[in-house]
Structure formats: structure tokens, C-alpha cells
Design a protein around this motif. Structure first.
Motif, mmCIF file in Angstrom:
data_model
loop_
_atom_site.group_PDB
_atom_site.id
_atom_site.type_symbol
_atom_site.label_atom_id
_atom_site.label_comp_id
_atom_site.label_asym_id
_atom_site.label_seq_id
_atom_site.Cartn_x
_atom_site.Cartn_y
_atom_site.Cartn_z
ATOM 1 N N THR A 28 -2.272 2.229 6.593
ATOM 2 C CA THR A 28 -3.206 3.325 6.321
ATOM 3 C C THR A 28 -4.209 2.942 5.232
ATOM 4 O O THR A 28 -5.418 3.179 5.373
ATOM 5 C CB THR A 28 -2.437 4.584 5.892
ATOM 6 O OG1 THR A 28 -1.558 4.985 6.951
ATOM 7 C CG2 THR A 28 -3.393 5.721 5.579
ATOM 8 N N CYS A 29 -3.704 2.355 4.151
ATOM 9 C CA CYS A 29 -4.599 1.978 3.046
ATOM 10 C C CYS A 29 -5.592 0.896 3.461
ATOM 11 O O CYS A 29 -6.761 0.935 3.056
ATOM 12 C CB CYS A 29 -3.778 1.511 1.852
ATOM 13 S SG CYS A 29 -2.896 2.842 1.005
ATOM 14 N N LEU A 30 -5.156 -0.056 4.261
ATOM 15 C CA LEU A 30 -6.071 -1.103 4.718
ATOM 16 C C LEU A 30 -7.144 -0.527 5.631
ATOM 17 O O LEU A 30 -8.320 -0.895 5.538
ATOM 18 C CB LEU A 30 -5.294 -2.192 5.448
ATOM 19 C CG LEU A 30 -4.566 -3.217 4.577
ATOM 20 C CD1 LEU A 30 -3.755 -4.176 5.436
ATOM 21 C CD2 LEU A 30 -5.558 -4.006 3.714
ATOM 22 N N ALA A 31 -6.745 0.384 6.512
ATOM 23 C CA ALA A 31 -7.714 0.981 7.431
ATOM 24 C C ALA A 31 -8.772 1.781 6.686
ATOM 25 O O ALA A 31 -9.947 1.801 7.079
ATOM 26 C CB ALA A 31 -6.988 1.872 8.444
ATOM 27 N N LEU A 32 -8.373 2.441 5.594
ATOM 28 C CA LEU A 32 -9.286 3.309 4.856
ATOM 29 C C LEU A 32 -9.830 2.661 3.585
ATOM 30 O O LEU A 32 -10.482 3.325 2.775
ATOM 31 C CB LEU A 32 -8.560 4.613 4.502
ATOM 32 C CG LEU A 32 -8.024 5.418 5.691
ATOM 33 C CD1 LEU A 32 -7.255 6.645 5.209
ATOM 34 C CD2 LEU A 32 -9.159 5.840 6.624
ATOM 35 N N TYR A 33 -9.566 1.360 3.419
ATOM 36 C CA TYR A 33 -9.971 0.679 2.184
ATOM 37 C C TYR A 33 -11.479 0.748 1.909
ATOM 38 O O TYR A 33 -11.885 0.946 0.758
ATOM 39 C CB TYR A 33 -9.520 -0.778 2.227
ATOM 40 C CG TYR A 33 -9.758 -1.527 0.942
ATOM 41 C CD1 TYR A 33 -8.968 -1.296 -0.179
ATOM 42 C CD2 TYR A 33 -10.783 -2.475 0.836
ATOM 43 C CE1 TYR A 33 -9.183 -1.975 -1.359
ATOM 44 C CE2 TYR A 33 -11.002 -3.161 -0.343
ATOM 45 C CZ TYR A 33 -10.203 -2.907 -1.438
ATOM 46 O OH TYR A 33 -10.418 -3.589 -2.606
ATOM 47 N N PRO A 34 -12.357 0.583 2.903
ATOM 48 C CA PRO A 34 -13.797 0.711 2.610
ATOM 49 C C PRO A 34 -14.164 2.058 1.982
ATOM 50 O O PRO A 34 -15.065 2.115 1.127
ATOM 51 C CB PRO A 34 -14.442 0.542 3.995
ATOM 52 C CG PRO A 34 -13.483 -0.314 4.744
ATOM 53 C CD PRO A 34 -12.124 0.147 4.292
ATOM 54 N N VAL B 85 11.128 0.518 4.606
ATOM 55 C CA VAL B 85 10.240 -0.224 5.506
ATOM 56 C C VAL B 85 9.204 0.710 6.127
ATOM 57 O O VAL B 85 8.016 0.369 6.218
ATOM 58 C CB VAL B 85 11.057 -0.921 6.608
ATOM 59 C CG1 VAL B 85 10.132 -1.568 7.638
ATOM 60 C CG2 VAL B 85 11.988 -1.958 5.998
ATOM 61 N N SER B 86 9.632 1.899 6.537
ATOM 62 C CA SER B 86 8.708 2.857 7.134
ATOM 63 C C SER B 86 7.584 3.216 6.162
ATOM 64 O O SER B 86 6.400 3.226 6.534
ATOM 65 C CB SER B 86 9.467 4.114 7.552
ATOM 66 O OG SER B 86 8.581 5.113 8.010
ATOM 67 N N GLY B 87 7.945 3.524 4.912
ATOM 68 C CA GLY B 87 6.936 3.860 3.919
ATOM 69 C C GLY B 87 6.010 2.701 3.625
ATOM 70 O O GLY B 87 4.791 2.876 3.500
ATOM 71 N N SER C 240 -3.188 10.961 4.996
ATOM 72 C CA SER C 240 -1.982 11.786 5.049
ATOM 73 C C SER C 240 -1.557 12.048 6.488
ATOM 74 O O SER C 240 -0.360 12.026 6.811
ATOM 75 C CB SER C 240 -2.235 13.113 4.326
ATOM 76 O OG SER C 240 -1.087 13.928 4.334
ATOM 77 N N ALA C 241 -2.529 12.278 7.374
ATOM 78 C CA ALA C 241 -2.209 12.520 8.780
ATOM 79 C C ALA C 241 -1.554 11.303 9.419
ATOM 80 O O ALA C 241 -0.559 11.415 10.142
ATOM 81 C CB ALA C 241 -3.480 12.901 9.541
ATOM 82 N N LEU C 242 -2.090 10.126 9.139
ATOM 83 C CA LEU C 242 -1.515 8.899 9.692
ATOM 84 C C LEU C 242 -0.128 8.634 9.133
ATOM 85 O O LEU C 242 0.793 8.262 9.868
ATOM 86 C CB LEU C 242 -2.443 7.715 9.382
ATOM 87 C CG LEU C 242 -3.758 7.658 10.153
ATOM 88 C CD1 LEU C 242 -4.683 6.603 9.561
ATOM 89 C CD2 LEU C 242 -3.502 7.368 11.631
ATOM 90 N N TYR C 243 0.033 8.828 7.838
ATOM 91 C CA TYR C 243 1.310 8.556 7.189
ATOM 92 C C TYR C 243 2.421 9.432 7.759
ATOM 93 O O TYR C 243 3.487 8.940 8.161
ATOM 94 C CB TYR C 243 1.161 8.786 5.681
ATOM 95 C CG TYR C 243 2.462 8.732 4.918
ATOM 96 C CD1 TYR C 243 3.069 7.518 4.634
ATOM 97 C CD2 TYR C 243 3.072 9.900 4.464
ATOM 98 C CE1 TYR C 243 4.265 7.460 3.923
ATOM 99 C CE2 TYR C 243 4.258 9.851 3.758
ATOM 100 C CZ TYR C 243 4.845 8.630 3.489
ATOM 101 O OH TYR C 243 6.025 8.599 2.782
ATOM 102 N N PHE C 244 2.193 10.723 7.821
ATOM 103 C CA PHE C 244 3.236 11.637 8.277
ATOM 104 C C PHE C 244 3.436 11.592 9.795
ATOM 105 O O PHE C 244 4.520 11.926 10.279
ATOM 106 C CB PHE C 244 2.913 13.066 7.844
ATOM 107 C CG PHE C 244 3.204 13.326 6.402
ATOM 108 C CD1 PHE C 244 4.503 13.284 5.919
ATOM 109 C CD2 PHE C 244 2.178 13.592 5.508
ATOM 110 C CE1 PHE C 244 4.786 13.516 4.584
ATOM 111 C CE2 PHE C 244 2.450 13.837 4.170
ATOM 112 C CZ PHE C 244 3.756 13.790 3.705
ATOM 113 N N SER C 245 2.431 11.184 10.531
ATOM 114 C CA SER C 245 2.577 11.119 11.984
ATOM 115 C C SER C 245 3.591 10.063 12.403
ATOM 116 O O SER C 245 4.329 10.248 13.378
ATOM 117 C CB SER C 245 1.222 10.817 12.637
ATOM 118 O OG SER C 245 0.340 11.905 12.499
ATOM 119 N N PHE C 246 3.645 8.955 11.654
ATOM 120 C CA PHE C 246 4.462 7.828 12.099
ATOM 121 C C PHE C 246 5.610 7.474 11.155
ATOM 122 O O PHE C 246 6.428 6.607 11.477
ATOM 123 C CB PHE C 246 3.563 6.601 12.292
ATOM 124 C CG PHE C 246 2.450 6.838 13.274
ATOM 125 C CD1 PHE C 246 2.714 6.946 14.625
ATOM 126 C CD2 PHE C 246 1.141 6.988 12.834
ATOM 127 C CE1 PHE C 246 1.692 7.176 15.536
ATOM 128 C CE2 PHE C 246 0.119 7.223 13.737
ATOM 129 C CZ PHE C 246 0.390 7.322 15.094
#
Length: 304
Positions: free
Chosen positions: A224-230, A215-217, A188-194
Motif C-alpha cells: 500500500t505504501c509503495l503504491a501511494l508513495y508519490p 506477515v499480513s500487516g 486504509s481501504a486497501l489495508y483492511f480489504s486484504f
């Protein structure tokens, strides 16, 4: 008199920015509607990804397993994510806007990166605490190995409610809470920051009004999802386990997931290709619908 009127009415652009930051049920309502629709559209992709996470399947193997189970069971497990994602959209946007209002010292000035990050992090934490039980039930339902023992949501709830209060929370409804908190708050922090800076940057290039938010969404959601996928793989494996009250802890679960995926990051990221597609659709549509409805309802309230 002229100066006083200008002070009361202010610049239209400034009034619009202040209106957008004001606490309103508009953000809650729009977030709920957009998340509901996007979840219906992307559930088949989500379920395929889940099977890859659990069994380390390829896309073809996951689709073949779902095909063998048949259409009658294809939408098994839809209700928990449909309800949870609708609540997620409600909490995500509504809570973020409310927290941002509290954190912003000067509503007439643009929000800083730190303010957006903090509001997003806190709203993600609230979201995780509220929605963890829904994700827990959903992951049990979507695991085909649990069909015989837990044929429906009621059977899962009966199992959890048979525990004592402490076990009911830790082993039952809130299993996997630590990685869920970490994933949701950071995401959520990454999504709303950018989200807004990227949208505004694209809008300045003269693109059609609906495209920048889409495009932004899509970009923010996918990255974000790829970074946190693990973390999502770990959560899926932890929350699909219902083998009694002595379940492995977080450290054991991390090691077990790493071992079961051959100690290879490429296998751990199986399902990542479909995740890109689902994230693009889900976050792109959710963001575009939310921003469109919020902007138009905001304009309507100003006209009135």
C-alpha cells in the motif's frame, strides 16, 4: 430446553466472530498502544525518508545530513508524529470496527470485500481530517531549512494563528488536505480489504499463531505504501512550505515536485527502499500486536 440453550449460547466460533465485530473500546486502546510503540522504533527511518523526499537525496546523503546536524536535533519533530500516529492507530482500528458493524447486515456471516473496502475508505477519510494538522506541523519541523525561522512547534503554531480563519485552515493547518485524503482513504481501504484474508490464509497453513498477522500487516502495509508513495512525496513537499500566505496550489505543486525530481519516477521513488523497511516493521508490528491483544482480551471477556 436444549435447543433454547444452543440458540442462546450458539456455536463458540460464531460467538467469537460476533464479539469481534461488536463496537468496543478494545480496538481503540489496542490500536493506540501498538502505534505508539511502532512509531518510537521507526522514527529514525521515517526522518531519513523525509529528507530523501524533500531533497531527492540518496540514503547516504540523507544520513550524512542528519549526522552533520547532530544527535541533539535528531529527534526534532518526534512529538507530532508520536501523537498523530497514536491517534491514527486509535482512529484506524476503532473507527473501522465501528463502521463495519454499521455496514454489515448480518453479523453472523463473513464480511464482504465491499464492506471491508467501504469501512476502510471511510475510516481513512476520518483519520485524514483529524490528523492533517499534525502531519503539517511535523513536516515543517523535519525540514532542516526551516530551523532558523521555526525552531519549535510553538513558533509554527504562532505563524498559522496569525492568519485569518480561512487562511489559517487552508494555508496553515490543512494545507495538502486533498492528497492526504486520497492517500489515507485509499491506503486504509486497501489495508483492511486484504489484511484478514491474507492472515487467515497463512494461518490455515499451520504457521505459528503470531506469524500470520505479522506477515499480513507487513505485506499489506508495504504494498500500500509503495503504491501511494508519490502522494506522500507530494504531501511532504507541500506541507513543508511556509513562505507566506500565497503558496502554490495543488496543480503547481504536482508540477514542481515532478520537475525537481528530474521528471523521473526512479528519482521520485527515492526513499522507497527505506519505506519498505519501515512499512514492514510498522505495519507488521502494529497488526500483530493489535490482533494478539484483541484476540486475548476477547477470549478473556468470553470466559468472564
Amino acid at each position: 430446553m436444549g435447543d433454547k440453550a444452543r440458540m442462546q449460547h450458539g456455536d463458540p466460533e460464531r460467538r467469537r466472530e460476533e464479539e469481534e465485530r461488536r463496537w468496543s473500546s478494545r480496538s481503540f486502546n489496542v490500536g493506540a498502544a501498538s502505534s505508539f510503540l511502532s512509531t518510537l522504533m521507526t522514527f529514525p527511518i521515517y526522518k531519513t525518508i523525509f529528507r530523501q523526499q524533500i531533497h531527492a537525496f540518496s540514503i547516504q546523503e540523507a544520513i550524512q545530513q542528519l549526522r552533520q546536524e547532530g544527535m541533539r536535533r535528531f529527534y526534532r519533530g518526534l512529538f507530532p508524529p508520536l501523537l498523530s500516529k497514536t491517534l491514527q492507530g486509535t482512529l484506524l482500528f476503532g473507527t473501522y470496527d465501528s463502521l463495519l458493524l454499521l455496514l454489515t447486515s448480518n453479523p453472523s456471516e463473513p464480511c464482504t470485500l465491499g464492506e471491508r473496502w467501504t469501512a476502510g475508505f471511510l475510516s481513512g477519510s476520518v483519520e485524514a481530517l483529524v490528523l492533517n494538522p499534525f502531519e503539517r506541523v511535523q513536516n515543517v519541523l523535519q525540514d532542516g531549512r526551516k530551523d532558523a525561522r521555526f525552531p519549535n512547534t510553538r513558533s509554527i503554531l504562532q505563524e498559522f494563528n496569525s492568519y485569518g480563519l480561512k487562511e489559517r485552515l487552508i494555508v496553515g493547518y490543512y494545507r495538502g488536505l486533498s492528497p492526504v485524503l486520497l492517500r489515507n482513504s485509499l491506503g486504509s481501504a486497501l489495508y483492511f480489504s486484504f489484511k484478514d484474508p491474507l492472515r487467515d490464509g497463512l494461518a490455515a497453513r499451520g504457521l505459528p499463531s503470531w506469524l500470520p498477522a505479522l506477515v499480513s500487516g507487513s505485506v499489506n502495509g508495504t504494498v500500500t505504501c509503495l503504491a501511494l508513495y508519490p502522494l506522500s512525496v507530494l504531501i511532504a513537499n507541500m506541507q513543508s512550505q511556509v513562505v507566506g500566505r500565497d503558496l502554490p496550489g495543488l496543480r503547481q505543486s504536482v508540477w514542481s515536485v515532478w520537475e525537481s525530481h528530474g521528471r523521473k519516477l526512479t528519482i521520485l521513488y527515492r526513499g522507497g527502499s527505506l519505506l519498505v523497511l519501515r512499512s514492514c516493521l510498522t505495519w507488521g508490528l502494529t497488526t500483530a500486536i493489535h490482533d494478539f491483544l484483541k484476540e486475548n482480551t476477547g477470549q478473556k471477556s468470553q470466559e468472564e
